[in-house]
Design an enzyme around this catalytic site. Structure first.
Site, short mmCIF file in Angstrom:
data_model
loop_
_atom_site.label_atom_id
_atom_site.label_comp_id
_atom_site.label_asym_id
_atom_site.label_seq_id
_atom_site.Cartn_x
_atom_site.Cartn_y
_atom_site.Cartn_z
N ALA A 66 67.61 74.39 66.41
CA ALA A 66 66.44 74.99 66.78
C ALA A 66 66.48 75.33 68.31
CB ALA A 66 65.43 73.94 66.59
N GLY A 109 69.03 71.83 63.42
CA GLY A 109 68.37 72.59 62.49
C GLY A 109 69.43 73.69 61.78
N GLU A 112 70.66 71.55 59.03
CA GLU A 112 69.47 71.19 58.10
C GLU A 112 69.35 72.29 57.40
OE1 GLU A 112 67.17 69.86 61.11
OE2 GLU A 112 67.02 67.89 60.21
N GLU A 132 70.84 65.90 67.69
CA GLU A 132 69.59 65.97 68.34
C GLU A 132 69.41 64.62 69.31
OE1 GLU A 132 70.40 66.62 65.31
OE2 GLU A 132 68.92 67.90 64.46
#
Ligand code: DAK
Length: 258
Positions: A66, A109, A112, A132
């Site tokens: 992200a 992300g 993911e 993260e």
């Protein structure tokens, strides 16, 4: 349709491809980029000429996660209220199969979203991770769940608690990806798998995808009942009649997706 952060094409018959295209930011998944991916994938999903999709980045990065610069100024409530792809988008919810073609970084992300696809083809330079923890947050788009189911608890813990990254060969070894291929071949491998899917009956493909995904969510008994129902739906399709006739007549089936 023209997009700013993605490229969209059809590299083979029946195959729709979405390429993340923010190379300077290693394809960081900003909200506008996510919205474009969502729109393009949904368009392919409802296009009857498309049987399978590929989601990819570029050779250096699938996606480095992200967008940290975007998240930096956000509060928890901003995050809650942001209609971003990472929060809402589940490739798994698309009825048509999606193959992630991953080269370079697939972090946070990025990892993911790849895991939310139905299959992953990795280039030899692919690097999977959930870093993260370095930012004082935790995976928020399925990492703790999908990675754990894919590679098991022990390794998933190490990846998420210590930022251990997996190279393509390791990812293949642990069952996170379907294939690991040389850099100049991974996209062809992904396209070839997508074509194999796209040449099948979309009815049977859809019912299969649905049933396999239920294996993660149901008890064995419930899953078997679900499978039986989907089997019977497939058995009632025109494509079942065609598939069996084609076999007996020793010819290629002509699917009508009905
Ligand atoms: N976001 C924004 N920009 C990024 C970025 C990212 N995730 N990753 C890289 N960039 C940018 C860099 O800032 C740099 O930009 P400039 O400084 O040139 O303007 C450019 O891309 C090139 O990066 P580097 O200079 O750092 O390149 P290196 O080759 O040295 O290093 C690297 C590559 C991938 C190791 C490094 O860039 C890196 O560590 N990047 C961050 C990786 C990371 O921490 N990813 C996880 C992000 S957190 C949610 C659900 C999920 C999430 C959030 C919310 N909800 C349910 C709401 C997910 C969170 C995450 O993914």
């Amino acid at each position: 349709m023209s997009y700013q952060y993605i490229l969209v094409d059809q590299p083979a018959e029946g195959v729709g491809r979405v390429r993340l295209n923010r190379p300077k930011a290693l394809n960081a998944l900003s909200s506008p980029l996510m919205d474009e991916v969502n729109e393009a994938m949904l368009a392919f999903n409802s296009d009857p000429s498309i049987g399978a999709m590929i989601l990819t980045g570029d050779d250096k990065a699938f996606a480095a996660g992200a967008d940290i610069k975007e998240m930096d100024g956000m509060t928890a409530i901003d995050m809650l209220m942001t209609v971003s792809l990472i929060e809402r988008f589940e490739m798994q919810r698309l009825s048509k199969p999606v193959i992630a073609a991953v080269s370079g970084y697939a972090l946070g992300g990025g990892c993911e979203i790849a895991m939310a696809c139905d299959m992953i083809v990795a280039s030899e330079t692919a690097l999977f991770g959930q870093p993260e923890i370095n930012l004082g947050i935790i995976p928020g788009a399925g990492g703790t769940q999908r990675l754990t189911r894919a590679v098991g608890k022990a390794l998933a813990m190490e990846i998420m608690l210590t930022d251990r990254k997996l190279k393509a060969e390791e990812a293949l070894h642990y069952g996170l990806v379907n294939r690991a291929a040389p850099l100049d071949e991974y996209m062809d491998v992904a396209i070839s798998i997508a074509q194999k899917v796209a040449r099948r009956s979309q009815v049977a493909i859809r019912l299969t995808k649905e049933a396999v995904n239920k294996a993660y969510e149901m008890t064995l008994e419930e899953g078997l009942a679900f499978e039986r129902r989907n089997f019977l739906v497939a058995f009632g399709s025109e494509d079942k009649v065609e598939g069996m006739r084609a076999f007996i007549e020793k010819r290629r089936a002509e699917w009508t997706n009905r």
